[in-house]
Structures are given as C-alpha cells and as structure tokens.
Motif scaffolding. Structure first.
Motif, PDB file in Angstrom:
ATOM      1  N   VAL A  53       0.858  -1.180   0.000  1.00  0.00           N
ATOM      2  CA  VAL A  53       0.000   0.000   0.000  1.00  0.00           C
ATOM      3  C   VAL A  53       0.897   1.234   0.000  1.00  0.00           C
ATOM      4  O   VAL A  53       1.806   1.339   0.833  1.00  0.00           O
ATOM      5  CB  VAL A  53      -0.914   0.041   1.246  1.00  0.00           C
ATOM      6  CG1 VAL A  53      -1.777   1.302   1.243  1.00  0.00           C
ATOM      7  CG2 VAL A  53      -1.770  -1.210   1.338  1.00  0.00           C
ATOM      8  N   LEU A  54       0.648   2.135  -0.940  1.00  0.00           N
ATOM      9  CA  LEU A  54       1.349   3.423  -0.963  1.00  0.00           C
ATOM     10  C   LEU A  54       0.349   4.496  -0.562  1.00  0.00           C
ATOM     11  O   LEU A  54      -0.746   4.562  -1.117  1.00  0.00           O
ATOM     12  CB  LEU A  54       1.886   3.738  -2.365  1.00  0.00           C
ATOM     13  CG  LEU A  54       2.869   2.753  -2.977  1.00  0.00           C
ATOM     14  CD1 LEU A  54       3.226   3.186  -4.387  1.00  0.00           C
ATOM     15  CD2 LEU A  54       4.117   2.643  -2.137  1.00  0.00           C
ATOM     16  N   GLU A  55       0.713   5.301   0.406  1.00  0.00           N
ATOM     17  CA  GLU A  55      -0.111   6.455   0.749  1.00  0.00           C
ATOM     18  C   GLU A  55       0.558   7.656   0.111  1.00  0.00           C
ATOM     19  O   GLU A  55       1.732   7.938   0.370  1.00  0.00           O
ATOM     20  CB  GLU A  55      -0.231   6.604   2.256  1.00  0.00           C
ATOM     21  CG  GLU A  55      -1.065   5.489   2.844  1.00  0.00           C
ATOM     22  CD  GLU A  55      -1.564   5.791   4.236  1.00  0.00           C
ATOM     23  OE1 GLU A  55      -1.032   6.693   4.904  1.00  0.00           O
ATOM     24  OE2 GLU A  55      -2.513   5.112   4.658  1.00  0.00           O
ATOM     25  N   VAL A  56      -0.179   8.350  -0.749  1.00  0.00           N
ATOM     26  CA  VAL A  56       0.393   9.434  -1.544  1.00  0.00           C
ATOM     27  C   VAL A  56      -0.379  10.725  -1.317  1.00  0.00           C
ATOM     28  O   VAL A  56      -1.563  10.713  -0.981  1.00  0.00           O
ATOM     29  CB  VAL A  56       0.429   9.078  -3.051  1.00  0.00           C
ATOM     30  CG1 VAL A  56       1.149   7.753  -3.272  1.00  0.00           C
ATOM     31  CG2 VAL A  56      -0.954   9.026  -3.656  1.00  0.00           C
ATOM     32  N   CYS A  57       0.329  11.834  -1.503  1.00  0.00           N
ATOM     33  CA  CYS A  57      -0.299  13.125  -1.255  1.00  0.00           C
ATOM     34  C   CYS A  57       0.324  14.204  -2.136  1.00  0.00           C
ATOM     35  O   CYS A  57       1.533  14.226  -2.344  1.00  0.00           O
ATOM     36  CB  CYS A  57      -0.121  13.506   0.218  1.00  0.00           C
ATOM     37  SG  CYS A  57      -0.995  15.010   0.690  1.00  0.00           S
ATOM     38  N   GLY A  61      -2.981  20.148  -3.341  1.00  0.00           N
ATOM     39  CA  GLY A  61      -4.324  19.608  -3.505  1.00  0.00           C
ATOM     40  C   GLY A  61      -4.968  19.306  -2.169  1.00  0.00           C
ATOM     41  O   GLY A  61      -6.151  19.599  -1.952  1.00  0.00           O
ATOM     42  N   ALA A  62      -4.195  18.730  -1.250  1.00  0.00           N
ATOM     43  CA  ALA A  62      -4.728  18.414   0.075  1.00  0.00           C
ATOM     44  C   ALA A  62      -5.150  19.685   0.803  1.00  0.00           C
ATOM     45  O   ALA A  62      -6.229  19.744   1.411  1.00  0.00           O
ATOM     46  CB  ALA A  62      -3.695  17.641   0.890  1.00  0.00           C
ATOM     47  N   PHE A  75     -10.478  10.908   3.808  1.00  0.00           N
ATOM     48  CA  PHE A  75     -10.074  10.233   2.577  1.00  0.00           C
ATOM     49  C   PHE A  75      -8.587  10.401   2.277  1.00  0.00           C
ATOM     50  O   PHE A  75      -8.108   9.881   1.278  1.00  0.00           O
ATOM     51  CB  PHE A  75     -10.862  10.772   1.378  1.00  0.00           C
ATOM     52  CG  PHE A  75     -12.341  10.880   1.594  1.00  0.00           C
ATOM     53  CD1 PHE A  75     -13.056   9.857   2.189  1.00  0.00           C
ATOM     54  CD2 PHE A  75     -13.022  12.012   1.201  1.00  0.00           C
ATOM     55  CE1 PHE A  75     -14.427   9.962   2.377  1.00  0.00           C
ATOM     56  CE2 PHE A  75     -14.389  12.127   1.384  1.00  0.00           C
ATOM     57  CZ  PHE A  75     -15.102  11.094   1.983  1.00  0.00           C
ATOM     58  N   LEU A  76      -7.890  11.163   3.104  1.00  0.00           N
ATOM     59  CA  LEU A  76      -6.483  11.465   2.836  1.00  0.00           C
ATOM     60  C   LEU A  76      -5.579  10.666   3.757  1.00  0.00           C
ATOM     61  O   LEU A  76      -5.973  10.351   4.874  1.00  0.00           O
ATOM     62  CB  LEU A  76      -6.220  12.964   3.035  1.00  0.00           C
ATOM     63  CG  LEU A  76      -6.982  13.903   2.114  1.00  0.00           C
ATOM     64  CD1 LEU A  76      -6.649  15.348   2.469  1.00  0.00           C
ATOM     65  CD2 LEU A  76      -6.688  13.629   0.653  1.00  0.00           C
ATOM     66  N   MET A  93      -6.263   1.787  -7.248  1.00  0.00           N
ATOM     67  CA  MET A  93      -6.595   2.784  -6.232  1.00  0.00           C
ATOM     68  C   MET A  93      -8.108   2.928  -6.142  1.00  0.00           C
ATOM     69  O   MET A  93      -8.822   2.661  -7.109  1.00  0.00           O
ATOM     70  CB  MET A  93      -6.005   4.144  -6.594  1.00  0.00           C
ATOM     71  CG  MET A  93      -6.635   4.742  -7.834  1.00  0.00           C
ATOM     72  SD  MET A  93      -6.049   6.399  -8.153  1.00  0.00           S
ATOM     73  CE  MET A  93      -7.166   6.841  -9.499  1.00  0.00           C
ATOM     74  N   PRO A  94      -8.603   3.377  -4.982  1.00  0.00           N
ATOM     75  CA  PRO A  94      -9.999   3.808  -4.946  1.00  0.00           C
ATOM     76  C   PRO A  94     -10.073   5.152  -5.672  1.00  0.00           C
ATOM     77  O   PRO A  94      -9.150   5.965  -5.574  1.00  0.00           O
ATOM     78  CB  PRO A  94     -10.301   3.952  -3.452  1.00  0.00           C
ATOM     79  CG  PRO A  94      -8.985   4.075  -2.784  1.00  0.00           C
ATOM     80  CD  PRO A  94      -7.968   3.437  -3.682  1.00  0.00           C
TER      81      PRO A  94
END
Length: 130
Positions: A53-57, A61-62, A75-76, A93-94
């Motif tokens: 799992v990669l959590e990206v940001c 945008g955030a 959702f972040l 990805m979702p």
C-alpha cells in the motif's frame, strides 16, 4: 465504479518503483510505502500474497480540499496498491471522485476529478514496459 485497477507485466518491485517515479513527476509524494504482507506475517497471520500500500499526497491539492471541508481528511492521503493476483501484478486505487461524491459538493468533486486524472495517468504510465 469505486476503483481503478490495471494489470502490468512488470514485477511487483518494478511496478512500485515505476509508480513512485511517475507520482513524483505529477507532484505527489509517497508518504508511506507499507508492505502489508510482511506486517501480517510479522503478526503471525498466514498471508503470502505480495501486497503493498502506498499512501500518496499532493500537498497543494490536500490543502485546497481540506480548506473547503475538513471531512475530506477522512479520505487522505490517497491510497494506491500494488499486488500480485495469482501470477499477475496489479496496480490500483480507490477513485477520489467516488469518495468525494459522498460529500455532495460540486467544487470538491471538480478538484477530485483533477486529482483522479493525474493519479490514473501515473498508474497508466507505470504499467507500460519501456
């Protein structure tokens, strides 16, 4: 549809590396690269399917979406997965638009569409064998 998932002929490691590079070129940082398989095995679970799992940001945008509605924080960061499904490597990805849609806000939906387009481009570029 809730997710966007594609197959690649790359190995799991090649797909992750390629995805990380493409995310960087689109202005996304990888906050966390989580080997779910290793963690489950560490906790004594009988799970052997390679799954990362990669959590990206994207910080700008955030900030934009959180400034409009703090519930977006649920959702972040965006999650992306790379895993083996039988003998195939998959990247997915979702869809940000599917999750943002729950908030019924057109302006947020437009921002989510932009993020989703960029993340899909990263995935599509990552499956290509050069």
């Amino acid at each position: 549809m809730f997710d966007y998932t594609v197959k690649t002929s790359k190995s799991l490691e090649e797909a992750i590396s390629s995805l990380e590079e493409n995310l960087k070129s689109e202005g996304f940082g990888v906050l966390w690269n989580f080997d779910l398989t290793a963690k489950l095995q560490e906790k004594g679970q009988d799970f052997h399917t390679p799954f990362t799992v990669l959590e990206v940001c994207n910080q700008k945008g955030a900030q934009r979406v959180l400034s409009q509605n703090l519930l977006v924080g649920y959702f972040l960061p965006c999650k992306m997965v790379v895993y083996q499904d039988e003998s195939e490597t998959k990247i997915g990805m979702p869809r940000p638009t599917a999750m943002i849609n729950m908030l019924h806000n057109e302006e947020l939906q437009t921002l989510a569409e932009d993020i989703e387009t960029r993340l899909i481009r990263c995935i599509d570029q990552s499956v290509q064998v050069l």
